[in-house]
Each structure stands twice: as structure tokens, then as C-alpha cells.
Design a protein around this motif. Sequence first.
Motif, PDB file in Angstrom:
ATOM      1  N   ALA A 182      28.009  25.853-107.036  1.00 12.19           N
ATOM      2  CA  ALA A 182      27.546  26.181-105.499  1.00 12.19           C
ATOM      3  C   ALA A 182      26.243  26.387-105.267  1.00 12.19           C
ATOM      4  N   ASP A 200      27.430  29.543 -95.803  1.00 15.77           N
ATOM      5  CA  ASP A 200      27.333  28.126 -94.296  1.00 15.77           C
ATOM      6  C   ASP A 200      28.046  27.693 -93.538  1.00 15.77           C
ATOM      7  N   GLN A 201      29.241  28.551 -93.194  1.00 16.20           N
ATOM      8  CA  GLN A 201      29.665  27.866 -91.859  1.00 16.20           C
ATOM      9  C   GLN A 201      28.706  28.064 -91.000  1.00 16.20           C
ATOM     10  N   THR A 231      36.287  28.687 -97.389  1.00 13.60           N
ATOM     11  CA  THR A 231      35.733  28.093 -98.357  1.00 13.60           C
ATOM     12  C   THR A 231      35.167  28.283 -99.953  1.00 13.60           C
ATOM     13  N   GLY A 232      34.929  29.507 -99.514  1.00 11.43           N
ATOM     14  CA  GLY A 232      34.628  30.291-101.414  1.00 11.43           C
ATOM     15  C   GLY A 232      35.816  29.915-102.084  1.00 11.43           C
ATOM     16  N   ALA A 233      36.812  29.442-102.523  1.00 11.03           N
ATOM     17  CA  ALA A 233      38.042  29.275-103.020  1.00 11.03           C
ATOM     18  C   ALA A 233      37.891  28.321-103.223  1.00 11.03           C
ATOM     19  N   ARG A 245      18.921  29.440-103.403  1.00 12.54           N
ATOM     20  CA  ARG A 245      18.892  28.410-103.552  1.00 12.54           C
ATOM     21  C   ARG A 245      18.508  27.617-102.757  1.00 12.54           C
TER      22      ARG A 245
HETATM   23  O1   DC Z   1      33.066  34.208-101.409  1.00 12.27           O
HETATM   24  P1   DC Z   1      33.874  33.652-102.743  1.00 12.27           P
HETATM   25  O2   DC Z   1      32.976  34.347-103.625  1.00 12.27           O
HETATM   26  O3   DC Z   1      34.721  33.051-103.011  1.00 12.27           O
HETATM   27  O4   DC Z   1      32.955  32.382-103.314  1.00 12.27           O
HETATM   28  C1   DC Z   1      32.354  31.937-104.469  1.00 12.27           C
HETATM   29  C2   DC Z   1      30.775  31.605-104.830  1.00 12.27           C
HETATM   30  O5   DC Z   1      31.002  29.712-103.974  1.00 12.27           O
HETATM   31  C3   DC Z   1      30.024  32.363-104.353  1.00 12.27           C
HETATM   32  O6   DC Z   1      29.151  33.065-105.293  1.00 12.27           O
HETATM   33  C4   DC Z   1      28.857  31.785-103.120  1.00 12.27           C
HETATM   34  C5   DC Z   1      29.587  30.020-103.094  1.00 12.27           C
HETATM   35  N1   DC Z   1      30.044  29.829-101.277  1.00 12.27           N
HETATM   36  C6   DC Z   1      28.966  28.995-101.257  1.00 12.27           C
HETATM   37  O7   DC Z   1      27.546  28.612-101.406  1.00 12.27           O
HETATM   38  N2   DC Z   1      29.556  28.690 -99.858  1.00 12.27           N
HETATM   39  C7   DC Z   1      30.486  29.254 -99.464  1.00 12.27           C
HETATM   40  N3   DC Z   1      30.444  28.514 -98.159  1.00 12.27           N
HETATM   41  C8   DC Z   1      31.519  29.466 -99.640  1.00 12.27           C
HETATM   42  C9   DC Z   1      30.865  29.879-101.433  1.00 12.27           C
END
Ligand code: DC
Length: 218
Positions: free
Chosen positions: A95, A123-124, A31-33, A179
Motif C-alpha cells: 500500500a 484515504d477514501q 478497499t483494504g481487500a 507513508r
Molecule cells: O483495512 P485492511 O486492514 O484490510 O487494509 C489492508 C492494508 O491496506 C492496510 O495496511 C492498509 C492498506 N490500505 C490503504 O493503504 N488504503 C486503503 N484505502 C485501504 C487499505
Amino acid sequence: MIVTIDGPAGTGKSTVARLLAERLGFEFLNTGAMYRAVALVCLERSIPIADGDAVAAVPPQLSMTFRENRLWLDGRDVSEAIRTASVTEVASRVASNQRVREHLVELQRRAADNVNLVTEGRDQGTIVFPHAECKFFLTATPEIRAERRLAELIAQGQDCSLEEILADQTERDLRDQQRACAPLRPAEDAVLVDSSSVPVEDVLARMEALVRERKSIV
Ligand code: DC
């Protein structure tokens, strides 16, 4: 069955989640992607990140598809483009936008329809899949996480210091944890796994055993 893996950056979350999905024969969602893809488009279109309305208008315009662990955005492979330092920085700010989150959460829930899924993010286990059958929260010390990131950047031929990485990482961790919407925290029923001094293989074996145990009783 849904398996969630949350935790800060640099804990080896993506690697572990991908390998765990492979071993279990589950789908894998990074989900970060997705937040990174929104950040990339904001940068490409010169959208001011402080303009919440303009940023929130981006995700509904995008078509995101994961294929063989690569992310396609409107038909182009952005898997490398979303890994730059500037995208990393902007993704963390994007985010924090509640409407961006709502849209991406909807897509994430849809990705779990009728499949077995390993999904990783922040937040999964808390917000997106509160009823997931198996939840993990992966941690590692800030120094170890920064060292891993430095090794990754050096391998990509980028030049930066451990101090810089540690400072950026601390700032992003605070933003993720403080946040208002979906702050990073372990779900109450998450299993905490510290990957600081444990080889990936051992972390994986422990997680796989637990998922298989839960799977046999759900
Ligand atoms: O895991 P990552 O570094 O690729 O995530 C990129 C950004 O997205 C990081 O600042 C956290 C945010 N993020 C988020 O808030 N919620 C998620 N489910 C996944 C990532």
C-alpha cells in the motif's frame, strides 16, 4: 451519494461500513481487500516487495470483482486467502507503492460511477472521494483494537498473543500514517467516531442518522 469511512485497522470499520450500506441500500466497497489481493498475488508469485516496479506491474494484470461481499480475483474466491497474517503484513507494504495506489484509486472511483456507495479504507475521504457528501473517521484505542483482532484470530483457530498483535499493529499504523502517498489521516470535514466503548449497534445508528440527514439536504 458517497459515504466514506476511514480509520486504522481494528476499529470495526468493515463491519460498520457493510451494515451501514445494507441499511441504506447502498453499494459497499472494501478497499483494504483490494490492497490485500495485490499482496496475495505478490506472495503467490514470489515477487520481492522491495522491487517497486515488479509490484506496480501486478494490479493492471488482475481482474477484481466484489460479489455479495466476497472478493473474486481472476475468477477465484480469495475472501479467506486475503485474511492471513502474511497477507496482512505484505498488504501494508504494498500500500506504500504509489503506482499500486494510483491503479486501485482509479478502480475505486469507477466503482462509484452512478451508484450510491459506502466505501471504507484509509484515504477514501481525503484522496479518493474528496467531495463525498458524508465522511467518517473511525477510531478506537490501540489496546481495544488489538483485543478485537485477538478474538478474531482465536475464533479462526490461530494461536498468538495480545503483545504480538499490539506490536504488529503499532508497526502497521506507523507505516500507514507516515507513508509519503495517501497517509492515514482524517479528512478535515470528517466526523470523528470513537468506537472504543460503544457497541457496534450504537455506532451504526449514529452514522445512519447522520447520512440520512445529509441525504435529505443534498
Ligand atoms: O483495512 P485492511 O486492514 O484490510 O487494509 C489492508 C492494508 O491496506 C492496510 O495496511 C492498509 C492498506 N490500505 C490503504 O493503504 N488504503 C486503503 N484505502 C485501504 C487499505
